[in-house]
Scaffold this motif. Structure first.
Motif, PDB file in Angstrom:
ATOM      1  N   LEU A   1       0.801  -1.223   0.000  1.00 39.13           N
ATOM      2  CA  LEU A   1       0.000   0.000   0.000  1.00 39.13           C
ATOM      3  C   LEU A   1       0.831   1.269   0.000  1.00 39.13           C
ATOM      4  O   LEU A   1       0.360   2.319  -0.428  1.00 39.13           O
ATOM      5  CB  LEU A   1      -0.942  -0.001   1.204  1.00 39.13           C
ATOM      6  CG  LEU A   1      -2.009  -1.105   1.228  1.00 39.13           C
ATOM      7  CD1 LEU A   1      -2.897  -0.957   2.445  1.00 39.13           C
ATOM      8  CD2 LEU A   1      -2.848  -1.077  -0.046  1.00 39.13           C
ATOM      9  N   LEU A   2       2.062   1.180   0.490  1.00 39.35           N
ATOM     10  CA  LEU A   2       2.919   2.367   0.544  1.00 39.35           C
ATOM     11  C   LEU A   2       4.008   2.348  -0.524  1.00 39.35           C
ATOM     12  O   LEU A   2       4.937   3.149  -0.489  1.00 39.35           O
ATOM     13  CB  LEU A   2       3.548   2.494   1.936  1.00 39.35           C
ATOM     14  CG  LEU A   2       2.550   2.698   3.087  1.00 39.35           C
ATOM     15  CD1 LEU A   2       3.270   2.758   4.418  1.00 39.35           C
ATOM     16  CD2 LEU A   2       1.717   3.955   2.874  1.00 39.35           C
ATOM     17  N   SER A   3       3.885   1.447  -1.477  1.00 43.34           N
ATOM     18  CA  SER A   3       4.849   1.387  -2.570  1.00 43.34           C
ATOM     19  C   SER A   3       4.591   2.536  -3.544  1.00 43.34           C
ATOM     20  O   SER A   3       3.483   3.088  -3.589  1.00 43.34           O
ATOM     21  CB  SER A   3       4.731   0.050  -3.304  1.00 43.34           C
ATOM     22  OG  SER A   3       3.492  -0.030  -3.990  1.00 43.34           O
ATOM     23  N   PRO A   4       5.586   2.916  -4.354  1.00 40.68           N
ATOM     24  CA  PRO A   4       5.415   4.043  -5.294  1.00 40.68           C
ATOM     25  C   PRO A   4       4.274   3.850  -6.284  1.00 40.68           C
ATOM     26  O   PRO A   4       3.683   4.819  -6.750  1.00 40.68           O
ATOM     27  CB  PRO A   4       6.772   4.079  -6.016  1.00 40.68           C
ATOM     28  CG  PRO A   4       7.733   3.459  -5.061  1.00 40.68           C
ATOM     29  CD  PRO A   4       6.955   2.391  -4.355  1.00 40.68           C
ATOM     30  N   ASN A   5       3.949   2.597  -6.604  1.00 41.15           N
ATOM     31  CA  ASN A   5       2.913   2.332  -7.599  1.00 41.15           C
ATOM     32  C   ASN A   5       1.514   2.191  -7.006  1.00 41.15           C
ATOM     33  O   ASN A   5       0.541   1.977  -7.740  1.00 41.15           O
ATOM     34  CB  ASN A   5       3.248   1.053  -8.370  1.00 41.15           C
ATOM     35  CG  ASN A   5       4.546   1.175  -9.147  1.00 41.15           C
ATOM     36  OD1 ASN A   5       4.858   2.250  -9.668  1.00 41.15           O
ATOM     37  ND2 ASN A   5       5.305   0.096  -9.240  1.00 41.15           N
ATOM     38  N   SER A   6       1.402   2.292  -5.698  1.00 41.03           N
ATOM     39  CA  SER A   6       0.105   2.129  -5.048  1.00 41.03           C
ATOM     40  C   SER A   6      -0.853   3.256  -5.438  1.00 41.03           C
ATOM     41  O   SER A   6      -0.453   4.414  -5.569  1.00 41.03           O
ATOM     42  CB  SER A   6       0.268   2.112  -3.528  1.00 41.03           C
ATOM     43  OG  SER A   6      -0.986   2.129  -2.885  1.00 41.03           O
ATOM     44  N   LYS A   7      -2.121   2.912  -5.602  1.00 37.11           N
ATOM     45  CA  LYS A   7      -3.147   3.892  -5.940  1.00 37.11           C
ATOM     46  C   LYS A   7      -3.978   4.306  -4.722  1.00 37.11           C
ATOM     47  O   LYS A   7      -4.964   5.031  -4.852  1.00 37.11           O
ATOM     48  CB  LYS A   7      -4.078   3.325  -7.018  1.00 37.11           C
ATOM     49  CG  LYS A   7      -3.400   3.075  -8.349  1.00 37.11           C
ATOM     50  CD  LYS A   7      -4.400   2.565  -9.388  1.00 37.11           C
ATOM     51  CE  LYS A   7      -3.717   2.322 -10.730  1.00 37.11           C
ATOM     52  NZ  LYS A   7      -4.695   1.823 -11.746  1.00 37.11           N
ATOM     53  N   LEU A   8      -3.569   3.861  -3.563  1.00 38.78           N
ATOM     54  CA  LEU A   8      -4.344   4.116  -2.347  1.00 38.78           C
ATOM     55  C   LEU A   8      -4.476   5.609  -2.062  1.00 38.78           C
ATOM     56  O   LEU A   8      -3.495   6.337  -2.013  1.00 38.78           O
ATOM     57  CB  LEU A   8      -3.691   3.422  -1.150  1.00 38.78           C
ATOM     58  CG  LEU A   8      -4.408   3.579   0.197  1.00 38.78           C
ATOM     59  CD1 LEU A   8      -5.780   2.918   0.160  1.00 38.78           C
ATOM     60  CD2 LEU A   8      -3.564   2.997   1.329  1.00 38.78           C
ATOM     61  N   LYS A   9      -5.727   6.037  -1.821  1.00 38.80           N
ATOM     62  CA  LYS A   9      -6.003   7.428  -1.478  1.00 38.80           C
ATOM     63  C   LYS A   9      -6.706   7.570  -0.125  1.00 38.80           C
ATOM     64  O   LYS A   9      -6.645   8.627   0.498  1.00 38.80           O
ATOM     65  CB  LYS A   9      -6.867   8.083  -2.574  1.00 38.80           C
ATOM     66  CG  LYS A   9      -6.151   8.212  -3.913  1.00 38.80           C
ATOM     67  CD  LYS A   9      -7.025   8.938  -4.926  1.00 38.80           C
ATOM     68  CE  LYS A   9      -6.299   9.095  -6.255  1.00 38.80           C
ATOM     69  NZ  LYS A   9      -7.145   9.786  -7.267  1.00 38.80           N
ATOM     70  N   TRP A  10      -7.390   6.485   0.287  1.00 38.15           N
ATOM     71  CA  TRP A  10      -8.165   6.575   1.530  1.00 38.15           C
ATOM     72  C   TRP A  10      -8.154   5.220   2.233  1.00 38.15           C
ATOM     73  O   TRP A  10      -8.422   4.198   1.623  1.00 38.15           O
ATOM     74  CB  TRP A  10      -9.589   7.026   1.220  1.00 38.15           C
ATOM     75  CG  TRP A  10     -10.583   6.888   2.343  1.00 38.15           C
ATOM     76  CD1 TRP A  10     -10.331   6.903   3.690  1.00 38.15           C
ATOM     77  CD2 TRP A  10     -11.998   6.683   2.211  1.00 38.15           C
ATOM     78  NE1 TRP A  10     -11.494   6.738   4.409  1.00 38.15           N
ATOM     79  CE2 TRP A  10     -12.527   6.601   3.522  1.00 38.15           C
ATOM     80  CE3 TRP A  10     -12.849   6.592   1.124  1.00 38.15           C
ATOM     81  CZ2 TRP A  10     -13.884   6.413   3.759  1.00 38.15           C
ATOM     82  CZ3 TRP A  10     -14.202   6.406   1.362  1.00 38.15           C
ATOM     83  CH2 TRP A  10     -14.717   6.316   2.663  1.00 38.15           C
ATOM     84  N   LEU A  11      -7.820   5.248   3.524  1.00 39.63           N
ATOM     85  CA  LEU A  11      -7.824   4.055   4.354  1.00 39.63           C
ATOM     86  C   LEU A  11      -8.875   4.211   5.443  1.00 39.63           C
ATOM     87  O   LEU A  11      -8.824   5.150   6.235  1.00 39.63           O
ATOM     88  CB  LEU A  11      -6.448   3.838   4.993  1.00 39.63           C
ATOM     89  CG  LEU A  11      -6.371   2.774   6.097  1.00 39.63           C
ATOM     90  CD1 LEU A  11      -6.673   1.388   5.540  1.00 39.63           C
ATOM     91  CD2 LEU A  11      -5.003   2.802   6.780  1.00 39.63           C
TER      92      LEU A  11
END
Length: 320
Positions: free
Chosen positions: A59-69
Motif C-alpha cells: 500500500l505504501l509502494s510508489p505504484n500504489s493507488k491508495l487514497k483513503w484508508l
C-alpha cells in the motif's frame, strides 16, 4: 478504462454489500476476510477498508493507488501514520462503533468489582458459601473518566443513572453533556484523589504513553477501582501490579495490556482484586453494520462527490 476499486478485508452480510453497491455501482468491489480474495487487488485499490498486518509494503509502494484508508478499529496507533501522512492518504477510523459494547464492559467491571461478582464466581466453583466481605455500592460515588470521547460520553450518561458525580478529562477541556466537571490532561493528578472509579478510555499517543504510573496510583484512594479499556501502554503495568499488591488501590478491571496476549506468567492472572478480559470490550454483534452504515457509507458518499471524508477523520498531528 479500468474500474475504480475498493477492497474490504472483512466478511460482510449481503445486505451491507448491497448498500455499498448502491453508492458505488460502477466500482470494482472486493470483499472478504480471506487474504487470497484481496491480496492481488491491493496495489490498484483506491480505497482500503480494514488494515491488515503485512499489507503496508504494497500500500505504501510508489505504484500504489491508495487514497483513503478506513480502519476497522478505533485505535490507529499501530498504523504507519507518518508514512500515510507523507503520501497524503486520508485515514478514517472506526471510532464510535464501540460506545455501547465498551461502556457495557466498563460497567460490568465497575459493578463486578463493587459487588464482588468475580469473587462469588470463584466461590461458586469451589462450592463455598461465604460472605467475602461484601459491603460496597456504586450509587452516588465519583467516577473519573479519562478521555471523554464517544465512549466516555456514554459512560458519563450511564453513570448518571447511578446518581454518580462525573469528572471528565479530555485534551481540549471542552465541556460535555453528563459530565459535572471537565479538566484537561494536565490536570489529571488533581482529580485522582476524588475518584472512587478511574476509567481510562484514551487512545495511545506520545502524550498518553505511560500516563499512569506510581505517582498516579499513589494519588488514588485506597478504596478506588481502576478500569482500563484504552490501550495497555497508557499504564506502567509494573506500577499497577505494585499498587494492586500493596493495597494502594482496591482493584482493577483490565481489557488491555502492555503486551498482548497477556503472559501466562503475569501476576495479574492470580490477583483476587482483578478482572481480566482479553481485549474484547469492543466486540459486538453489530460491529460491521455500524462501521459500514455509520462511517464508511457516509464517507464514501462524500468521497465520490469530491468532498474529503469527515466522519472520524484522523488528525495526524494528534495521532487519532
Amino acid at each position: 478504462m479500468d474500474k475504480r476499486k475498493i477492497v474490504i478485508t472483512h466478511d460482510l452480510d449481503q445486505n451491507l454489500i448491497n448498500q455499498i453497491k448502491e453508492v458505488i455501482p460502477d466500482w470494482n468491489i472486493i470483499i472478504g476476510k480471506d487474504e487470497d480474495i484481496w491480496q492481488e487487488h491491493l496495489h490498484d485499490a483506491e480505497i482500503i477498508a480494514g488494515w491488515k498486518k503485512g499489507i503496508e509494503e504494497v500500500l505504501l509502494s510508489p505504484n500504489s493507488k491508495l487514497k483513503w484508508l478506513q480502519t476497522w478499529s478505533a485505535g490507529v496507533n499501530n498504523l504507519p501514520l507518518e508514512s500515510l501522512e507523507s503520501r497524503n492518504i486520508i485515514v478514517t477510523s472506526a471510532n464510535g462503533v464501540h460506545a455501547y459494547p465498551i461502556s457495557e464492559t466498563i460497567f460490568a467491571f465497575m459493578l463486578g468489582l463493587t459487588r464482588k461478582i468475580h469473587t462469588y464466581v470463584n466461590n461458586q466453583q469451589a462450592r463455598k458459601w461465604h460472605h467475602s466481605g461484601m459491603k460496597l455500592e456504586m450509587h452516588e460515588k465519583t467516577v473519573g473518566i479519562i478521555g471523554v470521547g464517544t465512549i466516555g460520553k456514554e459512560v458519563a450518561k450511564i453513570s448518571k443513572a447511578f446518581g454518580m458525580k462525573v469528572l471528565g478529562v479530555r485534551h481540549s477541556g471542552k465541556q460535555q453533556q453528563f459530565v459535572d466537571e471537565m479538566y484537561t490532561t494536565n490536570q489529571l493528578n488533581e482529580i485522582l484523589p476524588s475518584c472512587d472509579y478511574v476509567v481510562v478510555t484514551l487512545p495511545l499517543t506520545k502524550e498518553t504513553h505511560r500516563l499512569f504510573g506510581s505517582k498516579q496510583f499513589d494519588l488514588m484512594k485506597s478504596s478506588a477501582f481502576f478500569i482500563n479499556i484504552g490501550r495497555g501502554e497508557i499504564v506502567n503495568e509494573e506500577a499497577l501490579i505494585h499498587a494492586l499488591r500493596e493495597g494502594i488501590i482496591a482493584g482493577a478491571g483490565l481489557d488491555v495490556f502492555e503486551r498482548e496476549p497477556l503472559s501466562v506468567d503475569s501476576p495479574l492472572w492470580d490477583m483476587e482484586n482483578v478482572i481480566i478480559t482479553p481485549h474484547t470490550s469492543g466486540s459486538t454483534e453489530h460491529y460491521n453494520q455500524r462501521v459500514i452504515k455509520n462511517i464508511l457509507i457516509p464517507n464514501l458518499k462524500d468521497y465520490i462527490s469530491g468532498v474529503q471524508p469527515s466522519v472520524n477523520l484522523v488528525d495526524f498531528s494528534k495521532g487519532y
